[in-house]
Design a protein around this motif. Structure first.
Motif, PDB file in Angstrom:
ATOM      1  N   PRO A   1       5.432  -2.301  -6.586  1.00 35.12           N
ATOM      2  CA  PRO A   1       5.364  -0.836  -6.470  1.00 35.12           C
ATOM      3  C   PRO A   1       6.644  -0.245  -7.037  1.00 35.12           C
ATOM      4  N   SER A   2       6.505   0.809  -7.825  1.00 38.70           N
ATOM      5  CA  SER A   2       7.690   1.420  -8.449  1.00 38.70           C
ATOM      6  C   SER A   2       7.377   2.847  -8.863  1.00 38.70           C
ATOM      7  N   PRO A   3       8.290   3.792  -8.592  1.00 41.61           N
ATOM      8  CA  PRO A   3       8.030   5.161  -9.064  1.00 41.61           C
ATOM      9  C   PRO A   3       8.077   5.236 -10.587  1.00 41.61           C
TER      10      PRO A   3
ATOM     11  N   LEU B   1       9.783   7.108  -2.734  1.00 38.63           N
ATOM     12  CA  LEU B   1       9.754   6.624  -1.346  1.00 38.63           C
ATOM     13  C   LEU B   1      11.006   5.789  -1.100  1.00 38.63           C
TER      14      LEU B   1
ATOM     15  N   TYR C   1       6.845  10.814  -6.994  1.00 38.35           N
ATOM     16  CA  TYR C   1       7.843  11.102  -5.956  1.00 38.35           C
ATOM     17  C   TYR C   1       8.481   9.776  -5.591  1.00 38.35           C
TER      18      TYR C   1
ATOM     19  N   LEU D   1       2.726   5.048  -6.743  1.00 40.97           N
ATOM     20  CA  LEU D   1       1.753   5.770  -5.926  1.00 40.97           C
ATOM     21  C   LEU D   1       1.665   7.227  -6.373  1.00 40.97           C
ATOM     22  N   GLY D   2       2.675   7.728  -7.021  1.00 39.39           N
ATOM     23  CA  GLY D   2       2.678   9.116  -7.474  1.00 39.39           C
ATOM     24  C   GLY D   2       4.078   9.505  -7.888  1.00 39.39           C
TER      25      GLY D   2
ATOM     26  N   GLY E   1      10.059  -3.392  -3.182  1.00 42.41           N
ATOM     27  CA  GLY E   1      11.466  -3.121  -3.431  1.00 42.41           C
ATOM     28  C   GLY E   1      12.057  -2.254  -2.337  1.00 42.41           C
TER      29      GLY E   1
ATOM     30  N   TYR F   1      16.266  -0.273  -1.500  1.00 41.71           N
ATOM     31  CA  TYR F   1      17.541   0.174  -2.104  1.00 41.71           C
ATOM     32  C   TYR F   1      17.250   0.873  -3.439  1.00 41.71           C
ATOM     33  N   GLU F   2      18.015   0.541  -4.503  1.00 41.58           N
ATOM     34  CA  GLU F   2      17.764   1.170  -5.811  1.00 41.58           C
ATOM     35  C   GLU F   2      16.695   0.418  -6.605  1.00 41.58           C
TER      36      GLU F   2
ATOM     37  N   GLY G   1      10.944   2.742   0.101  1.00 45.81           N
ATOM     38  CA  GLY G   1      10.659   1.339  -0.170  1.00 45.81           C
ATOM     39  C   GLY G   1       9.221   1.167  -0.613  1.00 45.81           C
TER      40      GLY G   1
HETATM   41  N1  SAM Z   1      15.899   3.777  -8.112  1.00 47.03           N
HETATM   42  C1  SAM Z   1      14.478   3.715  -8.219  1.00 47.03           C
HETATM   43  C2  SAM Z   1      14.002   4.672  -9.322  1.00 47.03           C
HETATM   44  O1  SAM Z   1      14.607   5.713  -9.486  1.00 47.03           O
HETATM   45  O2  SAM Z   1      12.998   4.349  -9.994  1.00 47.03           O
HETATM   46  C3  SAM Z   1      13.838   4.094  -6.899  1.00 47.03           C
HETATM   47  C4  SAM Z   1      14.059   3.090  -5.837  1.00 47.03           C
HETATM   48  S1  SAM Z   1      13.209   3.482  -4.336  1.00 47.03           S
HETATM   49  C5  SAM Z   1      14.430   4.289  -3.397  1.00 47.03           C
HETATM   50  C6  SAM Z   1      13.040   1.903  -3.559  1.00 47.03           C
HETATM   51  C7  SAM Z   1      11.694   1.254  -3.716  1.00 47.03           C
HETATM   52  O3  SAM Z   1      10.692   2.093  -3.202  1.00 47.03           O
HETATM   53  C8  SAM Z   1      11.252   0.945  -5.123  1.00 47.03           C
HETATM   54  O4  SAM Z   1      11.805  -0.263  -5.601  1.00 47.03           O
HETATM   55  C9  SAM Z   1       9.753   0.835  -4.954  1.00 47.03           C
HETATM   56  O5  SAM Z   1       9.397  -0.442  -4.458  1.00 47.03           O
HETATM   57  C10 SAM Z   1       9.471   1.851  -3.859  1.00 47.03           C
HETATM   58  N2  SAM Z   1       8.957   3.140  -4.337  1.00 47.03           N
HETATM   59  C11 SAM Z   1       9.595   4.320  -4.319  1.00 47.03           C
HETATM   60  N3  SAM Z   1       8.824   5.315  -4.784  1.00 47.03           N
HETATM   61  C12 SAM Z   1       7.654   4.759  -5.103  1.00 47.03           C
HETATM   62  C13 SAM Z   1       6.439   5.267  -5.662  1.00 47.03           C
HETATM   63  N4  SAM Z   1       6.281   6.540  -5.985  1.00 47.03           N
HETATM   64  N5  SAM Z   1       5.431   4.403  -5.865  1.00 47.03           N
HETATM   65  C14 SAM Z   1       5.557   3.104  -5.561  1.00 47.03           C
HETATM   66  N6  SAM Z   1       6.674   2.561  -5.038  1.00 47.03           N
HETATM   67  C15 SAM Z   1       7.720   3.375  -4.812  1.00 47.03           C
END
Ligand code: SAM
Length: 235
Positions: A89-91, A144, A142, A139-140, A115, A117-118, A146
């Motif tokens: 999962p990743s933004p 999250l 925005y 997921l969209g 994931g 942290y960053e 984690g």
């Molecule tokens: N530094 C990253 C960036 O700007 O792309 C964001 C890291 S976020 C604080 C931590 C974790 O939350 C990510 O590694 C991912 O696993 C998950 N995550 C955050 N937003 C998400 C989203 N919109 N969809 C899916 N996973 C998300």
């Protein structure tokens, strides 16, 4: 289907033992295994993060625990001889849709890497691609804290499409996004509630007229709420 989840907060997933997905696990339709990534650390503090090369705010997930966990959970092909699909999962990934859920519901083995942290050291994605198909999925638009909530949402959307999980497969066909439109409005008894009657057509017993009314409602509702889903000629 087998699903492995890697997370530093495995108890997030306790909710997946409830309701339809809980029953699917008891029935052997879904084999869901949630594992603590820290089980693949070797230091006293069970460390999974470190400072980013190049500087910057926050911490990055270290590659070593991920590598060992993926070696254990994702290196063997399924009984059908297919490699796993490894989802992070990743933004910054492709956006998850009903079509993604349908596609993933046909796989034998999914591995989700949550994931925190960053995010995760980029080399983990490259290494994972040597073991199976890698998908970075958002997921969209925005951010999250984690990957756990995103993983739960995806497992629920994928899981309910696995044959046998939802009792009546007909109910899956008529839902929002299955035919590119939002679902029509639904009503149940009583026929009048707080001076609000159910639309007359639904009491008519005429299935053709009801189907046509529902279709009109789908188009109207989609036009009002999600114009982006309609082809240009239905605008
Ligand atoms: N530094 C990253 C960036 O700007 O792309 C964001 C890291 S976020 C604080 C931590 C974790 O939350 C990510 O590694 C991912 O696993 C998950 N995550 C955050 N937003 C998400 C989203 N919109 N969809 C899916 N996973 C998300």
């Amino acid at each position: 289907m087998r699903i492995d989840v890697l997370s530093i907060f495995p108890s997030y997933f306790d909710g997946l033992t409830l309701s339809l997905l809980g029953k699917a696990q008891s029935a052997g339709i879904l084999d869901l295994r949630v594992r603590d990534l820290r089980d693949w650390t070797s230091d006293r503090h069970r460390t999974v993060d470190d400072t980013p090369y190049g500087g910057g705010a926050g911490m990055v997930m270290k590659p070593e625990p991920w590598g060992l966990a993926l070696d254990e959970l994702a290196s063997a092909p399924s009984a059908e001889g297919r490699p796993p699909t490894i989802i992070f999962p990743s933004p910054a990934g492709e956006v998850f849709t009903q079509a993604t859920a349908r596609d993933l519901s046909t796989r034998d083995h999914l591995v989700f890497g949550c994931g925190r942290y960053e995010g995760i050291d980029e080399r983990v994605f490259e290494y994972a691609a040597t073991l199976g198909e890698v998908r970075l999925i958002s997921l969209g638009d925005y951010v999250l804290n984690g990957g756990e909530v995103a993983t739960m949402a995806m497992i629920e959307a994928i899981g309910r499409l696995i044959p046998g999980v939802v009792g009546n497969p007909e109910s899956l066909v008529e839902e929002s996004h299955e035919d590119g439109l939002l679902e029509y409005p639904s009503y149940t008894k009583p026929s009048v509630w707080r001076e609000r009657p159910v639309p007359e057509v639904l009491l008519s017993g005429n299935h053709a007229v009801i189907a046509s009314w529902r279709r009109d409602q789908q188009i109207e509702r989609t036009r009002r709420r999600r114009r982006d889903l309609l082809p240009d000629d239905e605008d």
